[in-house]
Design an enzyme around this catalytic site. Structure first.
Site, PDB file in Angstrom:
ATOM      1  N   ASP A  90      15.269  -4.264 133.553  1.00 18.28           N
ATOM      2  CA  ASP A  90      13.991  -4.974 133.651  1.00 18.28           C
ATOM      3  C   ASP A  90      14.075  -6.199 132.755  1.00 18.28           C
ATOM      4  O   ASP A  90      13.524  -6.250 131.666  1.00 18.28           O
ATOM      5  CB  ASP A  90      12.870  -4.029 133.200  1.00 18.28           C
ATOM      6  CG  ASP A  90      11.514  -4.721 133.207  1.00 18.28           C
ATOM      7  OD1 ASP A  90      11.418  -5.849 133.722  1.00 18.28           O
ATOM      8  OD2 ASP A  90      10.563  -4.124 132.676  1.00 18.28           O
ATOM      9  N   ASP A 142      13.822 -13.841 133.181  1.00 18.80           N
ATOM     10  CA  ASP A 142      14.618 -14.772 133.988  1.00 18.80           C
ATOM     11  C   ASP A 142      15.997 -15.019 133.362  1.00 18.80           C
ATOM     12  O   ASP A 142      16.170 -14.872 132.160  1.00 18.80           O
ATOM     13  CB  ASP A 142      13.879 -16.119 134.108  1.00 18.80           C
ATOM     14  CG  ASP A 142      12.582 -15.988 134.909  1.00 18.80           C
ATOM     15  OD1 ASP A 142      12.462 -15.040 135.695  1.00 18.80           O
ATOM     16  OD2 ASP A 142      11.700 -16.840 134.717  1.00 18.80           O
ATOM     17  N   PRO A 189      17.171 -15.196 126.462  1.00 24.03           N
ATOM     18  CA  PRO A 189      17.863 -13.987 126.000  1.00 24.03           C
ATOM     19  C   PRO A 189      18.483 -13.153 127.122  1.00 24.03           C
ATOM     20  O   PRO A 189      19.420 -12.401 126.876  1.00 24.03           O
ATOM     21  CB  PRO A 189      16.763 -13.172 125.294  1.00 24.03           C
ATOM     22  CG  PRO A 189      15.540 -14.000 125.243  1.00 24.03           C
ATOM     23  CD  PRO A 189      15.774 -15.257 126.004  1.00 24.03           C
ATOM     24  N   GLY A 249      21.029  -5.172 124.990  1.00 24.76           N
ATOM     25  CA  GLY A 249      21.418  -4.285 126.091  1.00 24.76           C
ATOM     26  C   GLY A 249      22.890  -4.401 126.423  1.00 24.76           C
ATOM     27  O   GLY A 249      23.564  -3.411 126.733  1.00 24.76           O
TER      28      GLY A 249
END
Lengths: 288, 288
Positions: free
Chosen positions: B167, B170, B174, B150
């Site tokens: 979304d 924690d 990653p 992302g």
């Protein structure tokens, strides 16, 4: 070697408290120490110091309230009815042995008398001595401790209280009968003509039958009834419900201004939003 | 004998999954079976069937979402921004490998394109195959799966999306960099001039620093920013936070009427009440 109750285990040099209530989900708290541990005629009473939640009251191996999050439950069960009633003077608390609800109620100067009827004196003693974060070392002269069975206490009284708060433990053990219809009929009778009552009505996720049943009874008995919610981290599922019944005052008309009291969770916005229920609750509730 | 990962234990003839993340609080789920268990280049991916919560996605031993309560998180991270934006057409989801956010977004007929950028293809594969309660076997042609980081995906884009939903898992593993300022600056740039973004911002009880930091960054970057809450039973503490940033539209002005979609938790009342924060959150939040 110390003999611990079955829910305490020593592992890798640490003490762990594991709630045994649920068969398929175990929550274990690492303990710093066990501060108090005694049996009353009603249940086993413990005060422990946990790493993540601070001190906690444990009854028959189930965590009832903790220093970290106990204020959420106690503020929500107390301030909501006390703010929806325009002029509460005499308050009855059934249960509430941790003294948290009495402590919250005593924050309002206009309240004249708080009767707290708790079946188990040992719970009150332990919390007053070892759980000041919740009990606040309550010594307000308006608070009257009555160590009696709440069921019996309300039997021969009528038209006496402005607000009744039922702060019970789970519907197994000493609190079982506090979820039955006859008890709510008695509460209706001990309330004045414009009285409001509230009870904790368990988890909307794991105890839907208890909640639905409670809401149905209150809907039948009272002119107005409504369920509201809060997040109580140490209760299973986190989401917790309370159900209120009111003889005269609608429960969706909020006061223009609430009496300001010092709180950590409750405020005017929370009062107005706590009655907004998720869709799945609206679907199974008679008063949703 | 089967070799299980370290978070799975066989005890009294049952399989138990114990989250090891927290040092002082252990939550153990009794399992009916392990349905899927493989390692990707990024993490260990499991789908298990639990007794109390139904099927669950488990990444590196931490429960991410369950059939019982996954809809709460997915509905709240998706419908809130999509209802506050008056006309969302192009949506970007970062993470969301369980496909639940994409599934919720696809419920709106006016949305034209949903780009879902998930770093770990194995999570999507596992959830599509074995977790239909969450993923809904998503085959909507408007949903485009992009298996990429992302962080990299948003680097060279600008002015492209109406709504961005982060979304993430924690902030360890990653998803670590998805909580850093540079990433939010990139998100601000990929949003159109009237875009809205939302991210999950962890527990208001146990991760106050993450939440405060996220809220501070969004407050600086966006004209409007606000934190909202929901109860997610399987996350530690139950109470969970989301933080939204908006370039043009105030986040406290609600539409007269929201597009009706089929949900289990979210509804118009929840939209209006989820921004009502407990007092302790208002005290530590820059946007409270």
């Amino acid at each position: 070697m110390t003999k611990y109750p079955e829910w305490i285990e020593e592992k890798d040099g640490s003490l762990w408290l594991t709630e045994y209530e649920r068969e398929n989900l175990k929550i274990s708290y690492r303990l710093k120490e066990i501060i108090f541990s005694e049996s009353s005629p009603f249940q086993h009473v413990m005060i422990v110091d946990t790493f993540d939640f601070g001190r906690a009251l444990v009854l028959d191996g189930i965590v009832q309230t903790t220093a970290l999050d106990g204020h959420i439950y106690n503020e929500m069960i107390t301030h909501v009815p006390l703010c929806l009633h325009p002029n509460p003077k005499k308050v009855l608390i059934i249960g509430g042995g941790d003294c948290g609800a009495a402590r919250e109620a005593a924050k309002y100067p206009h309240i004249e008398r708080i009767d707290m009827v708790e079946i188990d004196e040992l719970v009150v003693k332990a919390c007053k001595a070892h759980l000041p974060e919740i009990s606040g070392n309550l010594s307000d002269p308006r608070v009257h401790f009555i160590f009696d069975d709440g069921l019996r206490f309300v039997k021969d009284r009528r038209n006496e209280y402005d607000v009744v708060i039922v702060d019970s433990s789970d519907p197994i053990g000493p609190a079982e009968h506090l979820f039955e219809r006859g008890f709510y009929e008695d509460l209706h009778r001990v309330l004045k003509d414009d009285g409001i009552m509230v009870c904790q009505s368990q988890s909307p996720i794991f105890h839907q039958n208890v909640l639905r049943n409670t809401a149905s009874i209150l809907k039948e008995l009272f002119a107005f009834s409504k369920t509201y919610i809060a997040t109580v981290p140490t209760y299973p599922g986190g989401l917790w419900s309370f159900t209120a019944g009111s003889k005269t005052y609608p429960l969706d008309r909020f006061p223009d201004r609430i009496t300001p009291v010092e709180t950590k969770y409750f405020n005017e916005e929370i009062l107005k939003s706590c009655f907004s229920l998720p869709t799945f609750m609206k679907k199974f509730l008679p008063n949703g």
